[in-house]
Scaffold this motif. Structure first.
Motif, PDB file in Angstrom:
ATOM      1  N   PRO A 256      -5.011   0.327   9.322  1.00  0.00           N
ATOM      2  CA  PRO A 256      -4.059   1.143   8.563  1.00  0.00           C
ATOM      3  C   PRO A 256      -4.745   1.979   7.478  1.00  0.00           C
ATOM      4  O   PRO A 256      -4.431   1.861   6.284  1.00  0.00           O
ATOM      5  CB  PRO A 256      -3.111   0.098   7.966  1.00  0.00           C
ATOM      6  CG  PRO A 256      -3.983  -1.100   7.770  1.00  0.00           C
ATOM      7  CD  PRO A 256      -4.939  -1.101   8.923  1.00  0.00           C
TER       8      PRO A 256
ATOM      9  N   HIS B 146       3.930   1.769  -3.061  1.00  0.00           N
ATOM     10  CA  HIS B 146       4.198   0.959  -4.254  1.00  0.00           C
ATOM     11  C   HIS B 146       3.507   1.571  -5.477  1.00  0.00           C
ATOM     12  O   HIS B 146       4.100   1.706  -6.549  1.00  0.00           O
ATOM     13  CB  HIS B 146       3.660  -0.468  -4.081  1.00  0.00           C
ATOM     14  CG  HIS B 146       4.389  -1.292  -3.081  1.00  0.00           C
ATOM     15  ND1 HIS B 146       3.730  -2.080  -2.159  1.00  0.00           N
ATOM     16  CD2 HIS B 146       5.717  -1.494  -2.854  1.00  0.00           C
ATOM     17  CE1 HIS B 146       4.617  -2.731  -1.425  1.00  0.00           C
ATOM     18  NE2 HIS B 146       5.820  -2.380  -1.808  1.00  0.00           N
TER      19      HIS B 146
ATOM     20  N   SER C  63       5.387  -2.507   3.943  1.00  0.00           N
ATOM     21  CA  SER C  63       4.460  -3.618   4.164  1.00  0.00           C
ATOM     22  C   SER C  63       4.520  -4.098   5.607  1.00  0.00           C
ATOM     23  O   SER C  63       3.497  -4.462   6.191  1.00  0.00           O
ATOM     24  CB  SER C  63       4.789  -4.774   3.217  1.00  0.00           C
ATOM     25  OG  SER C  63       4.577  -4.404   1.864  1.00  0.00           O
TER      26      SER C  63
ATOM     27  N   VAL D  44       2.311  -1.967   7.736  1.00  0.00           N
ATOM     28  CA  VAL D  44       0.901  -2.321   7.583  1.00  0.00           C
ATOM     29  C   VAL D  44       0.581  -3.575   8.381  1.00  0.00           C
ATOM     30  O   VAL D  44      -0.422  -3.643   9.103  1.00  0.00           O
ATOM     31  CB  VAL D  44       0.548  -2.525   6.096  1.00  0.00           C
ATOM     32  CG1 VAL D  44      -0.881  -3.057   5.946  1.00  0.00           C
ATOM     33  CG2 VAL D  44       0.706  -1.217   5.324  1.00  0.00           C
ATOM     34  N   ARG D  45       1.445  -4.574   8.268  1.00  0.00           N
ATOM     35  CA  ARG D  45       1.216  -5.829   8.999  1.00  0.00           C
ATOM     36  C   ARG D  45       1.218  -5.600  10.507  1.00  0.00           C
ATOM     37  O   ARG D  45       0.417  -6.195  11.236  1.00  0.00           O
ATOM     38  CB  ARG D  45       2.286  -6.863   8.623  1.00  0.00           C
ATOM     39  CG  ARG D  45       2.261  -7.297   7.165  1.00  0.00           C
ATOM     40  CD  ARG D  45       3.075  -8.561   6.953  1.00  0.00           C
ATOM     41  NE  ARG D  45       4.465  -8.433   7.368  1.00  0.00           N
ATOM     42  CZ  ARG D  45       5.450  -8.023   6.574  1.00  0.00           C
ATOM     43  NH1 ARG D  45       5.184  -7.675   5.309  1.00  0.00           N
ATOM     44  NH2 ARG D  45       6.682  -7.966   7.024  1.00  0.00           N
TER      45      ARG D  45
ATOM     46  N   ALA E  76      -5.762  -3.600  -6.133  1.00  0.00           N
ATOM     47  CA  ALA E  76      -5.106  -2.305  -5.992  1.00  0.00           C
ATOM     48  C   ALA E  76      -5.026  -1.535  -7.305  1.00  0.00           C
ATOM     49  O   ALA E  76      -5.135  -0.307  -7.316  1.00  0.00           O
ATOM     50  CB  ALA E  76      -3.701  -2.494  -5.413  1.00  0.00           C
TER      51      ALA E  76
ATOM     52  N   LEU F 278      -3.070   3.972   4.212  1.00  0.00           N
ATOM     53  CA  LEU F 278      -1.753   3.431   3.895  1.00  0.00           C
ATOM     54  C   LEU F 278      -1.801   2.507   2.678  1.00  0.00           C
ATOM     55  O   LEU F 278      -0.780   2.254   2.046  1.00  0.00           O
ATOM     56  CB  LEU F 278      -1.180   2.655   5.091  1.00  0.00           C
ATOM     57  CG  LEU F 278      -0.959   3.439   6.386  1.00  0.00           C
ATOM     58  CD1 LEU F 278      -0.279   2.560   7.431  1.00  0.00           C
ATOM     59  CD2 LEU F 278      -0.141   4.697   6.141  1.00  0.00           C
ATOM     60  N   LEU F 279      -2.986   2.004   2.372  1.00  0.00           N
ATOM     61  CA  LEU F 279      -3.178   1.103   1.239  1.00  0.00           C
ATOM     62  C   LEU F 279      -4.593   1.298   0.706  1.00  0.00           C
ATOM     63  O   LEU F 279      -5.439   1.875   1.389  1.00  0.00           O
ATOM     64  CB  LEU F 279      -2.930  -0.345   1.639  1.00  0.00           C
ATOM     65  CG  LEU F 279      -3.869  -1.046   2.629  1.00  0.00           C
ATOM     66  CD1 LEU F 279      -3.501  -2.530   2.694  1.00  0.00           C
ATOM     67  CD2 LEU F 279      -3.803  -0.463   4.021  1.00  0.00           C
TER      68      LEU F 279
ATOM     69  N   LEU G 155      -7.559  -3.286   1.828  1.00  0.00           N
ATOM     70  CA  LEU G 155      -7.820  -3.388   3.269  1.00  0.00           C
ATOM     71  C   LEU G 155      -9.061  -4.241   3.530  1.00  0.00           C
ATOM     72  O   LEU G 155      -9.073  -5.077   4.449  1.00  0.00           O
ATOM     73  CB  LEU G 155      -8.000  -1.995   3.871  1.00  0.00           C
ATOM     74  CG  LEU G 155      -8.274  -1.931   5.380  1.00  0.00           C
ATOM     75  CD1 LEU G 155      -7.190  -2.659   6.160  1.00  0.00           C
ATOM     76  CD2 LEU G 155      -8.385  -0.478   5.827  1.00  0.00           C
TER      77      LEU G 155
ATOM     78  N   ILE H 231       6.177   4.432   3.997  1.00  0.00           N
ATOM     79  CA  ILE H 231       5.238   3.343   4.244  1.00  0.00           C
ATOM     80  C   ILE H 231       5.921   2.039   3.860  1.00  0.00           C
ATOM     81  O   ILE H 231       6.623   1.974   2.846  1.00  0.00           O
ATOM     82  CB  ILE H 231       3.947   3.500   3.404  1.00  0.00           C
ATOM     83  CG1 ILE H 231       3.279   4.851   3.675  1.00  0.00           C
ATOM     84  CG2 ILE H 231       2.974   2.361   3.681  1.00  0.00           C
ATOM     85  CD1 ILE H 231       2.092   5.117   2.764  1.00  0.00           C
TER      86      ILE H 231
ATOM     87  N   HIS I  14       0.926  -1.604  -0.982  1.00  0.00           N
ATOM     88  CA  HIS I  14       0.442  -0.398  -0.295  1.00  0.00           C
ATOM     89  C   HIS I  14       0.576   0.818  -1.220  1.00  0.00           C
ATOM     90  O   HIS I  14       1.046   0.695  -2.370  1.00  0.00           O
ATOM     91  CB  HIS I  14       1.190  -0.180   1.025  1.00  0.00           C
ATOM     92  CG  HIS I  14       2.684  -0.216   0.910  1.00  0.00           C
ATOM     93  ND1 HIS I  14       3.409   0.771   0.274  1.00  0.00           N
ATOM     94  CD2 HIS I  14       3.597  -1.123   1.355  1.00  0.00           C
ATOM     95  CE1 HIS I  14       4.698   0.486   0.333  1.00  0.00           C
ATOM     96  NE2 HIS I  14       4.842  -0.665   0.973  1.00  0.00           N
ATOM     97  N   ASN I  15       0.169   1.966  -0.724  1.00  0.00           N
ATOM     98  CA  ASN I  15       0.085   3.150  -1.584  1.00  0.00           C
ATOM     99  C   ASN I  15       1.437   3.649  -2.082  1.00  0.00           C
ATOM    100  O   ASN I  15       1.520   4.237  -3.165  1.00  0.00           O
ATOM    101  CB  ASN I  15      -0.652   4.278  -0.853  1.00  0.00           C
ATOM    102  CG  ASN I  15      -2.142   4.022  -0.772  1.00  0.00           C
ATOM    103  OD1 ASN I  15      -2.692   3.234  -1.553  1.00  0.00           O
ATOM    104  ND2 ASN I  15      -2.816   4.658   0.176  1.00  0.00           N
TER     105      ASN I  15
END
Length: 210
Positions: free
Chosen positions: A191, A40, A178, A181-182, A85, A194-195, A200, A176, A37-38
């Motif tokens: 989401p 990270h 993982s 997000v899940r 990503a 968020l990523l 996505l 944020i 995600h963002n």
């Protein structure tokens, strides 16, 4: 004569002054990335820039060495999402050694292999403030701290502090995870922001986390 204490910040300065220009400076950000995600990506990019590293490698683990075992999706999906990503992002790449080794991913064993394989590289192992609290429990930690330089980044709700040699880097604090997000996806919510959009789209196309 007063003796100046060596803080993590002066340590960075001293290392920059004596840094061997013939050696590469590489950061490692390990994790399950389920999904990436963002937060990270912000951590990886900011550490690279602030410590003037040549590159930061995102290193997906095969099986995390946690007592509380967590279910994860197949590594092929996690790896593909990482590739999407960081596509086109300068200074970020992927290290797949733990996926190739399989089994439990102990940081000591991984970094021993990497340092032996790349003797001309100085490694900076990036961890969140929540993980800093548990360094004392890490497998062969005393040998590991002689092998790599730990870099700590602040996380919301965690207070930084340790007796181990850690360079602290301030990055934008993004709450944020993982699991967040899940949970969004499991609840049929999108989401957004968020990523990365490409990640996505992949999740939706593959029907992950439904």
């Amino acid at each position: 004569m007063a003796i100046e204490l060596l803080t993590p910040f002066t340590k960075v300065k001293l290392e920059e002054e004596v840094r061997d220009t013939n050696r590469k400076q590489i950061g490692i950000l390990g994790g399950n990335f389920n999904p990436v995600h963002n937060a990270h990506l912000v951590v990886a990019d900011q550490v690279r820039q602030q410590l003037c590293l040549d590159q930061v490698l995102l290193m997906p683990e095969f099986t995390p060495p946690h007592v509380d075992h967590k279910e994860t999706i197949d590594e092929k999906h996690r790896l593909k999402m990482l590739e999407l990503a960081i596509e086109g992002v300068e200074g970020l790449a992927i290290e797949t050694i733990e996926l190739e080794r399989r089994g439990i991913s102990y940081t000591y064993e991984t970094m021993k292999l990497l340092t032996e394989k790349n003797p001309d590289v100085d490694y900076y192992f990036i961890i969140g403030a929540d993980m800093v609290d548990y360094l004392r429990t890490w497998h062969r930690i005393d040998e590991l701290i002689d092998m790599v330089q730990f870099v700590g980044v602040q996380r919301p709700k965690y207070k930084a502090g340790t007796s181990y040699p850690v360079i602290w880097v301030d990055v934008p604090m993004m709450d944020i995870s993982s699991s967040m997000v899940r949970q969004f996806i499991a609840n049929q919510k999108t989401p957004n922001f968020l990523l990365p959009k490409s990640v996505l789209n992949y999740i939706e196309e593959e029907g992950l986390y439904q």
